[in-house]
Design a protein around this motif. Structure first.
Motif, PDB file in Angstrom:
ATOM      1  N   MET A 189     -82.629  20.002  50.694  1.00  0.00           N
ATOM      2  CA  MET A 189     -82.282  19.156  51.974  1.00  0.00           C
ATOM      3  C   MET A 189     -81.008  19.501  52.656  1.00  0.00           C
ATOM      4  SD  MET A 189     -81.700  15.153  51.047  1.00  0.00           S
ATOM      5  CE  MET A 189     -81.382  14.101  52.337  1.00  0.00           C
ATOM      6  N   GLU A 190     -80.508  19.668  54.218  1.00  0.00           N
ATOM      7  CA  GLU A 190     -79.841  19.806  54.942  1.00  0.00           C
ATOM      8  C   GLU A 190     -78.483  19.367  54.712  1.00  0.00           C
ATOM      9  OE1 GLU A 190     -80.618  21.384  58.736  1.00  0.00           O
ATOM     10  OE2 GLU A 190     -82.179  22.009  58.589  1.00  0.00           O
ATOM     11  N   GLN A 235     -78.205  16.603  56.476  1.00  0.00           N
ATOM     12  CA  GLN A 235     -79.382  15.105  56.422  1.00  0.00           C
ATOM     13  C   GLN A 235     -78.465  14.211  54.954  1.00  0.00           C
ATOM     14  OE1 GLN A 235     -83.176  16.506  55.013  1.00  0.00           O
ATOM     15  NE2 GLN A 235     -83.877  14.655  55.263  1.00  0.00           N
ATOM     16  N   ILE A 236     -78.037  15.083  54.720  1.00  0.00           N
ATOM     17  CA  ILE A 236     -76.741  14.632  53.329  1.00  0.00           C
ATOM     18  C   ILE A 236     -75.844  13.345  53.913  1.00  0.00           C
ATOM     19  CG2 ILE A 236     -75.438  14.261  51.634  1.00  0.00           C
ATOM     20  CD1 ILE A 236     -77.715  17.125  50.411  1.00  0.00           C
ATOM     21  N   ALA A 267     -81.845   8.042  47.664  1.00  0.00           N
ATOM     22  CA  ALA A 267     -82.294   9.629  46.330  1.00  0.00           C
ATOM     23  C   ALA A 267     -83.597   8.981  45.272  1.00  0.00           C
ATOM     24  CB  ALA A 267     -80.799  10.571  45.753  1.00  0.00           C
ATOM     25  N   HIS A 300     -86.680   8.390  47.131  1.00  0.00           N
ATOM     26  CA  HIS A 300     -87.304   9.187  47.419  1.00  0.00           C
ATOM     27  C   HIS A 300     -87.437  10.474  46.219  1.00  0.00           C
ATOM     28  CE1 HIS A 300     -85.830   7.314  51.304  1.00  0.00           C
ATOM     29  NE2 HIS A 300     -86.404   7.693  51.335  1.00  0.00           N
ATOM     30  N   PRO A 330     -88.361  16.465  45.882  1.00  0.00           N
ATOM     31  CA  PRO A 330     -87.025  18.037  45.735  1.00  0.00           C
ATOM     32  C   PRO A 330     -85.732  16.821  46.892  1.00  0.00           C
ATOM     33  CG  PRO A 330     -89.332  19.016  46.416  1.00  0.00           C
ATOM     34  CD  PRO A 330     -89.775  17.297  46.665  1.00  0.00           C
ATOM     35  N   ASP A 331     -86.405  16.392  48.056  1.00  0.00           N
ATOM     36  CA  ASP A 331     -85.459  16.035  48.577  1.00  0.00           C
ATOM     37  C   ASP A 331     -84.435  15.294  47.801  1.00  0.00           C
ATOM     38  OD1 ASP A 331     -85.421  17.082  51.153  1.00  0.00           O
ATOM     39  OD2 ASP A 331     -86.280  15.949  52.507  1.00  0.00           O
ATOM     40  N   GLY A 332     -85.093  14.601  47.372  1.00  0.00           N
ATOM     41  CA  GLY A 332     -84.492  12.855  46.519  1.00  0.00           C
ATOM     42  C   GLY A 332     -83.468  13.597  45.179  1.00  0.00           C
ATOM     43  N   ALA A 364     -82.481  16.680  45.180  1.00  0.00           N
ATOM     44  CA  ALA A 364     -80.822  17.299  45.706  1.00  0.00           C
ATOM     45  C   ALA A 364     -80.205  16.420  46.310  1.00  0.00           C
ATOM     46  CB  ALA A 364     -81.414  17.807  47.095  1.00  0.00           C
ATOM     47  N   ALA A 365     -80.086  14.678  46.869  1.00  0.00           N
ATOM     48  CA  ALA A 365     -79.596  13.875  47.240  1.00  0.00           C
ATOM     49  C   ALA A 365     -78.818  12.914  46.380  1.00  0.00           C
ATOM     50  CB  ALA A 365     -80.241  12.966  47.916  1.00  0.00           C
TER      51      ALA A 365
END
Length: 269
Positions: A1-2, A5-6, A223, A226, A229-231, A233-234
């Motif tokens: 997650m960039e 975006q975060i 997070a 979702h 991986p994105d969740g 990371a967030a």
């Protein structure tokens, strides 16, 4: 997650990307007392929270917003449309330090006016965006170059040390002791760059807490909704940020937003 975006998710419930309340923002804009048909510029506008509110407050003003984030500018365009000010706002995707009228590239679908010429902006904002210029001093030089002489105004928001930071905190922030001054020193730095302070707002601890709880809480809620991986990371970003705040800079790092007028008798004029 960039990272972009975060940040976009984290600011979802607090679109002002600084520890400043809506009422404080509107009071600062109102104290500018802009002339009719004013031109406004925001260098590092993010989602254009300042500009959309300024255009609502000054119904015959026009504005330009500059930012590198495509996501933030898309949200800015949506908010401008929702508030009915999109016909008076031009958005430009480029580094704030590179903005000139010649380099400007409007992203608004139906801009109502041409970009103001260099040195003809009645108000230039850069709140919490001095990193885009490499620090406060180059930010102030850039802001000053865009202002209408002799009465152009600037709104500049910058951090300052409420008390001397511990070496451990400086290391966590990847900051140098002189990166920020204390409050008096911050005012002095701005005035030595060719400005006179005509108003200011020092963010309160309540404003800081609202901003940080919103940032970390909104990101955490997203997070958990979702998984994957994105969740993950967030959620990690939210926890790291909250720890740095609660166990680091809370009560140490302050934030001040100064309303400045060009002072042609000051140093740097």
């Amino acid at each position: 997650m960039e990272r972009d975006q975060i940040s976009g998710v984290a600011h979802g419930d607090h679109p002002v990307s600084a520890p400043i309340s809506e009422s404080s923002l509107e009071r600062l804009l109102g104290r500018a007392k802009l002339p009719p048909r004013a031109h406004i510029l925001d260098l590092g506008c993010g989602e254009a929270a300042w500009l959309t509110r300024a255009l609502a407050l000054y119904p015959d003003a026009t504005a330009d917003g500059v930012d590198v984030s495509e996501r933030a500018l898309a949200r800015a365009a949506e908010e401008a449309e929702r508030r009915g000010v999109s016909d008076r706002l031009r958005l430009h995707r480029m580094p704030a330090a590179d903005f000139t009228t010649g380099a400007a590239s409007g992203l608004s679908s139906e801009p109502a006016s041409e970009v103001a010429s260099a040195g003809t902006y009645d108000l230039v904002l850069s709140v919490g965006a001095t990193h885009a210029f490499g620090g406060l001093a180059p930010t102030l030089r850039s802001v000053r170059g865009h202002l209408r002489p002799p009465s152009g105004l600037a709104l500049v928001g910058e951090g300052f040390w409420e008390r001397p930071p511990a070496p451990e905190l400086l290391a966590r922030l990847d900051a140098e002791p002189g990166e920020f001054a204390d409050l008096a020193g911050t005012v002095e730095r701005m005035e030595s760059a060719g400005f006179a302070t005509v108003y200011g707002h020092t963010s309160t601890l309540d404003e800081w807490d609202e901003y940080e709880w919103s940032w970390t809480g909104t990101l955490t809620r997203w997070a958990l909704a979702h998984p994957g991986p994105d969740g993950d990371a967030a959620l990690a970003a939210a926890r790291d940020h909250r720890d740095l705040w609660l166990n680091g800079y809370r009560g140490v790092l302050g934030f001040v937003t100064l309303l400045l007028r060009r002072s042609d008798t000051a140093a740097g004029s």
